[in-house]
Every structure is written in C-alpha cells, then in structure tokens.
Design a protein around this motif. Structure first.
Motif, mmCIF file in Angstrom:
data_model
loop_
_atom_site.group_PDB
_atom_site.id
_atom_site.type_symbol
_atom_site.label_atom_id
_atom_site.label_comp_id
_atom_site.label_asym_id
_atom_site.label_seq_id
_atom_site.Cartn_x
_atom_site.Cartn_y
_atom_site.Cartn_z
ATOM 1 N N SER A 116 -7.726 5.275 -3.227
ATOM 2 C CA SER A 116 -8.695 5.869 -2.309
ATOM 3 C C SER A 116 -8.106 7.154 -1.738
ATOM 4 O O SER A 116 -6.904 7.395 -1.853
ATOM 5 C CB SER A 116 -9.055 4.898 -1.180
ATOM 6 O OG SER A 116 -7.904 4.566 -0.422
ATOM 7 N N ARG A 117 -8.965 7.951 -1.173
ATOM 8 C CA ARG A 117 -8.497 9.201 -0.589
ATOM 9 C C ARG A 117 -9.187 9.460 0.739
ATOM 10 O O ARG A 117 -10.346 9.068 0.930
ATOM 11 C CB ARG A 117 -8.738 10.362 -1.553
ATOM 12 C CG ARG A 117 -10.182 10.673 -1.843
ATOM 13 C CD ARG A 117 -10.303 11.687 -2.999
ATOM 14 N NE ARG A 117 -9.688 12.970 -2.681
ATOM 15 C CZ ARG A 117 -9.252 13.831 -3.600
ATOM 16 N NH1 ARG A 117 -9.376 13.544 -4.890
ATOM 17 N NH2 ARG A 117 -8.725 14.996 -3.232
ATOM 18 N N ASP A 118 -8.469 10.103 1.630
ATOM 19 C CA ASP A 118 -9.017 10.534 2.905
ATOM 20 C C ASP A 118 -8.820 12.042 2.952
ATOM 21 O O ASP A 118 -7.717 12.521 3.251
ATOM 22 C CB ASP A 118 -8.297 9.840 4.064
ATOM 23 C CG ASP A 118 -8.923 10.159 5.414
ATOM 24 O OD1 ASP A 118 -9.544 11.229 5.556
ATOM 25 O OD2 ASP A 118 -8.773 9.353 6.335
ATOM 26 N N ASN A 119 -9.864 12.779 2.639
ATOM 27 C CA ASN A 119 -9.739 14.235 2.566
ATOM 28 C C ASN A 119 -9.452 14.863 3.923
ATOM 29 O O ASN A 119 -8.828 15.921 4.001
ATOM 30 C CB ASN A 119 -11.006 14.841 1.964
ATOM 31 C CG ASN A 119 -11.158 14.516 0.489
ATOM 32 O OD1 ASN A 119 -10.183 14.236 -0.216
ATOM 33 N ND2 ASN A 119 -12.397 14.530 0.011
ATOM 34 N N ALA A 120 -9.884 14.219 4.990
ATOM 35 C CA ALA A 120 -9.612 14.750 6.329
ATOM 36 C C ALA A 120 -8.128 14.649 6.682
ATOM 37 O O ALA A 120 -7.624 15.443 7.483
ATOM 38 C CB ALA A 120 -10.448 14.008 7.368
ATOM 39 N N LYS A 121 -7.446 13.674 6.076
ATOM 40 C CA LYS A 121 -6.022 13.476 6.351
ATOM 41 C C LYS A 121 -5.138 13.975 5.210
ATOM 42 O O LYS A 121 -3.918 13.796 5.254
ATOM 43 C CB LYS A 121 -5.735 11.990 6.600
ATOM 44 C CG LYS A 121 -6.396 11.444 7.850
ATOM 45 C CD LYS A 121 -6.028 9.985 8.071
ATOM 46 C CE LYS A 121 -6.653 9.450 9.355
ATOM 47 N NZ LYS A 121 -6.297 8.018 9.583
ATOM 48 N N ASN A 122 -5.750 14.557 4.181
ATOM 49 C CA ASN A 122 -4.980 15.035 3.014
ATOM 50 C C ASN A 122 -4.088 13.936 2.447
ATOM 51 O O ASN A 122 -2.917 14.170 2.112
ATOM 52 C CB ASN A 122 -4.109 16.248 3.387
ATOM 53 C CG ASN A 122 -4.901 17.533 3.499
ATOM 54 O OD1 ASN A 122 -6.130 17.519 3.523
ATOM 55 N ND2 ASN A 122 -4.211 18.655 3.578
ATOM 56 N N ARG A 160 0.851 -1.186 0.000
ATOM 57 C CA ARG A 160 0.000 0.000 0.000
ATOM 58 C C ARG A 160 0.889 1.240 0.000
ATOM 59 O O ARG A 160 1.717 1.425 0.885
ATOM 60 C CB ARG A 160 -0.933 0.044 1.199
ATOM 61 C CG ARG A 160 -1.953 1.178 1.077
ATOM 62 C CD ARG A 160 -2.970 1.202 2.187
ATOM 63 N NE ARG A 160 -2.480 1.877 3.377
ATOM 64 C CZ ARG A 160 -3.257 2.467 4.271
ATOM 65 N NH1 ARG A 160 -4.575 2.469 4.103
ATOM 66 N NH2 ARG A 160 -2.744 3.034 5.343
ATOM 67 N N LEU A 161 0.704 2.057 -1.008
ATOM 68 C CA LEU A 161 1.409 3.327 -1.094
ATOM 69 C C LEU A 161 0.533 4.425 -0.503
ATOM 70 O O LEU A 161 -0.691 4.382 -0.610
ATOM 71 C CB LEU A 161 1.740 3.664 -2.550
ATOM 72 C CG LEU A 161 2.508 2.610 -3.346
ATOM 73 C CD1 LEU A 161 2.804 3.146 -4.749
ATOM 74 C CD2 LEU A 161 3.766 2.187 -2.640
ATOM 75 N N SER A 162 1.201 5.393 0.096
ATOM 76 C CA SER A 162 0.502 6.559 0.648
ATOM 77 C C SER A 162 1.127 7.814 0.077
ATOM 78 O O SER A 162 2.319 7.845 -0.228
ATOM 79 C CB SER A 162 0.613 6.585 2.181
ATOM 80 O OG SER A 162 0.039 5.446 2.764
ATOM 81 N N CYS A 163 0.324 8.839 -0.030
ATOM 82 C CA CYS A 163 0.815 10.130 -0.499
ATOM 83 C C CYS A 163 0.142 11.211 0.334
ATOM 84 O O CYS A 163 -1.084 11.390 0.250
ATOM 85 C CB CYS A 163 0.520 10.324 -1.974
ATOM 86 S SG CYS A 163 1.023 11.929 -2.630
ATOM 87 N N ALA A 164 0.935 11.887 1.133
ATOM 88 C CA ALA A 164 0.424 12.952 1.985
ATOM 89 C C ALA A 164 0.619 14.289 1.294
ATOM 90 O O ALA A 164 1.699 14.578 0.770
ATOM 91 C CB ALA A 164 1.151 12.937 3.323
ATOM 92 N N ALA A 165 -0.418 15.105 1.301
ATOM 93 C CA ALA A 165 -0.378 16.402 0.627
ATOM 94 C C ALA A 165 -0.454 17.535 1.642
ATOM 95 O O ALA A 165 -1.133 17.428 2.663
ATOM 96 C CB ALA A 165 -1.545 16.505 -0.357
ATOM 97 N N SER A 166 0.242 18.600 1.334
ATOM 98 C CA SER A 166 0.139 19.797 2.162
ATOM 99 C C SER A 166 -1.034 20.634 1.674
ATOM 100 O O SER A 166 -1.618 20.357 0.631
ATOM 101 C CB SER A 166 1.428 20.608 2.064
ATOM 102 O OG SER A 166 1.615 21.047 0.731
ATOM 103 N N GLY A 167 -1.388 21.640 2.414
ATOM 104 C CA GLY A 167 -2.437 22.544 1.958
ATOM 105 C C GLY A 167 -3.779 22.241 2.572
ATOM 106 O O GLY A 167 -4.004 21.179 3.156
ATOM 107 N N ARG A 168 -4.712 23.173 2.383
ATOM 108 C CA ARG A 168 -6.014 23.069 3.031
ATOM 109 C C ARG A 168 -7.150 22.825 2.050
ATOM 110 O O ARG A 168 -8.297 22.793 2.446
ATOM 111 C CB ARG A 168 -6.300 24.364 3.797
ATOM 112 C CG ARG A 168 -5.365 24.589 4.971
ATOM 113 C CD ARG A 168 -5.642 25.912 5.642
ATOM 114 N NE ARG A 168 -5.236 27.028 4.805
ATOM 115 C CZ ARG A 168 -5.400 28.300 5.163
ATOM 116 N NH1 ARG A 168 -5.998 28.607 6.294
ATOM 117 N NH2 ARG A 168 -4.995 29.271 4.366
#
Length: 125
Positions: free
Chosen positions: A72-78, A18-26
């Motif tokens: 998949s995406r988790d918008n609360a966790k960016n 499982r790959l993850s990608c964390a994004a900065s910003g609001r």
C-alpha cells in the motif's frame, strides 16, 4: 529520490511484519514503487509493486506471496508499506524498496532506478 526502508526483524513462522519505505521528494505519486527481496546466491525477486495513475493504484504480486503480502502507499506521507502475514521460513531475505518514474507497473528489477538500503527479514521455523 532517496528511499529509507525499515521494519525488518526476526519473526516466527506464521507471524507478521510490516515494512515501511519513506521516500524523499515532492512527486512521490508519480513513482511506481516495488518491494524486492534477495537471498545470497539468488537473483533479486519482486514481491509486490504498486503504481498510481488517475487517482487510483494498481498492484502486482507473484504467486509466492499472493494472499499473504499486501502493498500500500500513502502519497501524503511519501511512504509505501508491505504488510507480510503468514510468514514462512522461505520468506527470509533482505527486502529492498525501489522506485521508478512510471505510471505503469514494471516487474523487473532493471526497470527500477532508485533503491533503498535493504532491511533483513528472518522467519524462524
């Protein structure tokens, strides 16, 4: 937007990662997110994309990964994820996450404006 990908590694054929990608910003939910992969000498290839519009997401997969990869995406966790199952040696590549400010589902790498640093996935036979 800054993107930080993680989760690559070495796995045997048939295994999962499982790959993850964390994004900065609001405003993460305003971005369409994609996972691309690239091997030396070949063009960067889209393996999954996910948008967000009207409180729901749409996804895209090419035939080469359909049924094996899930974005998949988790918008609360960016954060956007790529679950990769039933991995094959031909899935070996550097995987990049990418973002573009769009509620549509762009499929070409030139349409993405922001890129993570890449994470290597190696599938052994």
């Amino acid at each position: 937007v800054q993107l930080q990908a993680s989760g690559g590694g070495l796995v045997q054929a048939g295994g999962s990662l499982r790959l993850s990608c964390a994004a900065s910003g609001r405003t993460f939910s305003s971005y369409c997110m994609g996972w691309f992969r690239q091997v030396p000498g070949k063009e960067r290839e889209l393996v999954a994309a996910i948008n967000w519009s009207g409180g729901r997401s749409r996804t895209y997969y090419p035939d080469s990964v359909e049924g094996r990869f899930t974005i998949s995406r988790d918008n609360a966790k960016n954060t956007v994820y790529l679950q990769m199952n039933s991995l094959k040696p031909e899935d070996t590549a550097v995987y990049y996450c990418a973002a573009t400010l769009a509620t549509t589902l762009p499929l070409g790498s030139p349409e993405y404006d922001y890129w993570g640093q890449g994470t290597l996935v190696t599938v052994s036979s």
